[in-house]
Scaffold this motif. Sequence first.
Motif, short mmCIF file in Angstrom:
data_model
loop_
_atom_site.label_atom_id
_atom_site.label_comp_id
_atom_site.label_asym_id
_atom_site.label_seq_id
_atom_site.Cartn_x
_atom_site.Cartn_y
_atom_site.Cartn_z
N ASP A 3 0.83 -1.20 0.00
CA ASP A 3 0.00 0.00 0.00
C ASP A 3 0.88 1.27 0.00
O ASP A 3 0.72 2.17 -0.82
CB ASP A 3 -0.83 -0.18 1.27
CG ASP A 3 -1.70 0.94 1.63
OD1 ASP A 3 -1.22 2.06 1.59
OD2 ASP A 3 -2.86 0.68 1.95
N TRP A 7 1.30 4.21 -2.88
CA TRP A 7 1.08 5.65 -2.68
C TRP A 7 2.34 6.44 -3.03
O TRP A 7 2.27 7.53 -3.61
CB TRP A 7 0.67 5.95 -1.23
CG TRP A 7 -0.77 5.71 -0.92
CD1 TRP A 7 -1.28 4.76 -0.09
CD2 TRP A 7 -1.91 6.42 -1.44
NE1 TRP A 7 -2.65 4.82 -0.05
CE2 TRP A 7 -3.07 5.84 -0.87
CE3 TRP A 7 -2.07 7.48 -2.33
CZ2 TRP A 7 -4.36 6.29 -1.15
CZ3 TRP A 7 -3.36 7.94 -2.62
CH2 TRP A 7 -4.48 7.35 -2.04
N LEU A 63 -2.07 1.09 -7.33
CA LEU A 63 -2.64 1.47 -6.03
C LEU A 63 -3.97 0.73 -5.79
O LEU A 63 -4.23 0.22 -4.70
CB LEU A 63 -2.86 2.99 -5.98
CG LEU A 63 -3.52 3.52 -4.71
CD1 LEU A 63 -2.58 3.39 -3.51
CD2 LEU A 63 -3.96 4.98 -4.88
N ARG A 67 -4.58 -1.71 -2.71
CA ARG A 67 -5.64 -1.42 -1.74
C ARG A 67 -6.76 -2.46 -1.80
O ARG A 67 -7.73 -2.36 -1.05
CB ARG A 67 -6.25 -0.03 -2.01
CG ARG A 67 -5.32 1.14 -1.79
CD ARG A 67 -5.04 1.40 -0.30
NE ARG A 67 -6.23 1.34 0.51
CZ ARG A 67 -6.26 1.00 1.81
NH1 ARG A 67 -5.15 0.68 2.42
NH2 ARG A 67 -7.38 0.99 2.47
N ARG A 72 -12.80 -5.62 -2.34
CA ARG A 72 -13.74 -4.88 -1.48
C ARG A 72 -15.13 -4.83 -2.14
O ARG A 72 -16.15 -4.99 -1.48
CB ARG A 72 -13.17 -3.46 -1.29
CG ARG A 72 -13.78 -2.70 -0.19
CD ARG A 72 -13.36 -3.26 1.14
NE ARG A 72 -14.02 -2.51 2.20
CZ ARG A 72 -14.19 -2.96 3.42
NH1 ARG A 72 -13.74 -4.14 3.76
NH2 ARG A 72 -14.79 -2.24 4.32
N THR A 350 -9.80 6.48 9.28
CA THR A 350 -9.97 5.25 8.51
C THR A 350 -10.91 4.31 9.27
O THR A 350 -11.29 4.59 10.42
CB THR A 350 -8.61 4.55 8.28
OG1 THR A 350 -8.03 4.31 9.56
CG2 THR A 350 -7.69 5.42 7.46
N LEU A 487 -10.03 2.84 -1.54
CA LEU A 487 -8.72 3.45 -1.81
C LEU A 487 -8.25 4.28 -0.61
O LEU A 487 -7.07 4.28 -0.26
CB LEU A 487 -8.81 4.32 -3.07
CG LEU A 487 -8.90 3.52 -4.38
CD1 LEU A 487 -9.48 4.36 -5.51
CD2 LEU A 487 -7.52 2.99 -4.77
N TRP A 488 -9.16 5.00 0.00
CA TRP A 488 -8.78 5.84 1.14
C TRP A 488 -8.86 5.09 2.48
O TRP A 488 -8.44 5.62 3.51
CB TRP A 488 -9.67 7.10 1.18
CG TRP A 488 -9.24 8.16 0.20
CD1 TRP A 488 -7.97 8.52 -0.10
CD2 TRP A 488 -10.10 9.02 -0.58
NE1 TRP A 488 -7.98 9.55 -1.03
CE2 TRP A 488 -9.25 9.87 -1.34
CE3 TRP A 488 -11.49 9.14 -0.72
CZ2 TRP A 488 -9.76 10.84 -2.22
CZ3 TRP A 488 -11.98 10.09 -1.60
CH2 TRP A 488 -11.12 10.94 -2.35
N GLY A 489 -9.51 3.92 2.44
CA GLY A 489 -9.63 3.13 3.67
C GLY A 489 -10.66 3.68 4.65
O GLY A 489 -10.59 3.40 5.85
#
Length: 537
Positions: A3, A7, A63, A67, A72, A350, A487-489
């Motif tokens: 991860d 980034w 990415l 992720r 997900r 998160t 992606l941002w968690g």
Amino acid sequence: MTDSEAWAEVARQAARPDAAAIRARFAADAARPARFTWRAAGLTLDLSRTSLDEGILAALLALARARGVAARLAAMARGEAVNATERRAALHIALRAPREAGFRAGEEDASAEVHATLEAMRRFVAAVHAGEIRSASGARFRDVLNIGIGGSDLGPAMVCRALARPGQPMRAHFLSNLDGHAWASLAPALDPDTTLVLVASKTFTTAETMANARLVKAWLGDRAGAQMAAMSTNIAATTAFGIPPERVFGFRDWVGGRFSLWSAIGLSIALSAGWEAFAALLAGARAMDEHALSAPEARNLPLLLALTEIWHVNGLGYPARAVLPYDERLSRLPAHLQQLEMESLGKRVTEDGAAVARATGPVVFGEPGTNAQHSFLQLLHQGTTPIPADIILVAAPDHPHAGSHRALLANGLAQAAALMRGRSAAEVLAEMLAKGADPAEARRLAPHRTCPGDRPSTLILLPRLDAFHLGALVALYEHKVACLGALWGVDPFDQWGVELGKQLAAEIAPALSGGSPAPDAATAASIAALREAWPGL
Ligand code: F6P
């Protein structure tokens, strides 16, 4: 790739001197549109007017893999509790899937539940349209009034407006604001003898909706029993409000408010636009669901849209995005997307409660083009910070005025071109001098008339604005939101931030009438000022 390596690679791409260049990419390669345009469910997504290139896209796709975005989305489709903070599934895709898709939320057969409700809705809509269900006075229903707020208003209101056509079965009206002016201005246009009232609320406890429902119930008087229906997960509360169980259309807690227009919450759509339109809306969304869940990452429209947002927000530091539908009928789409995206992605921790390491959801705002051109687009062309824009074009109109439509499309394309190309000081000077301007005056004005360009826009093209393509468009944004959550968690399905204001409103209401002290000095001073201006307080 881990991860943090992924980034770091996005950051490396963003540090390139040409990271934000768009114009130069086109100058070097006029075939860009072919490589940065993708199609799915009848929609076309053209990302060529952004600064994405093969290197940036590869970093962003890496990415997405790091992720686990695809996994997900698959977990969401399996009915797992992807809404971690509320320990709930987010199964809105089950709402538009065929019965045999067999979606499950834990032990529950979600698809069976969805189709039982759809069948009840279909029968109700058919009976209302056929005049088998009538008002208390025996009149046919002509108008449907939806009382709801947030997701129980914005999605249905946006769709009803987009699909409104002359001669449709019923007219739809929406009451959402607690402000009494909203009902005061709507009521005179409605006849209580021909209006069917829907109370739309997932929780059936939302203060604004319940206050408006009480106002409208009083307006209906004795007719209320025959003329009200509800859409909710809270059957005990609908019953307590006096709505007979056979007039309540349910859904489950795994349908989030901003994802609920496909559920019973969409009843106003089916009543006003017709059942076929509602079914086509679901079919369009379903087509996008199938694409989102199965298309390879490099061709997956919602993921590409999400990665473009990552690039703009985290790579280039752009804090906002404009939504510009070049179709008057989509005038409420920006408001719907504001809730969908900002309520989902306006998060600072998160899923595990740690502070996020980078910026999350941008500000989303918008208006239909061409109106936006004559108001805020100035800032997009010359403001200090680039603001990417989604420009939504509908190829074929549903009116006979081809000239107007050509001009509308020309304006949409012109904005995209102006944002990308800009106009240099040298171009401005040359143009002014060619038109005979005084050279000193031309030099004085050149900085003001210069547009820097290299400002990104995303073009989304619909062949026409029908229910199917509208369904696909809204589902595209829904899946984009789910991808960004991964992606941002962050948890894109909760909205805890809105609770504090609700709690404080409940505390401040008695303070306004003098029954209790104000909770803080600022509120006390404001209450005093209000009381001075309106002694009726
Ligand atoms: O307060 C925010 C919110 O919970 C939204 O998420 C939701 O769409 C809206 O209020 C309306 O909620 P309900 O459908 O329960 O009335």
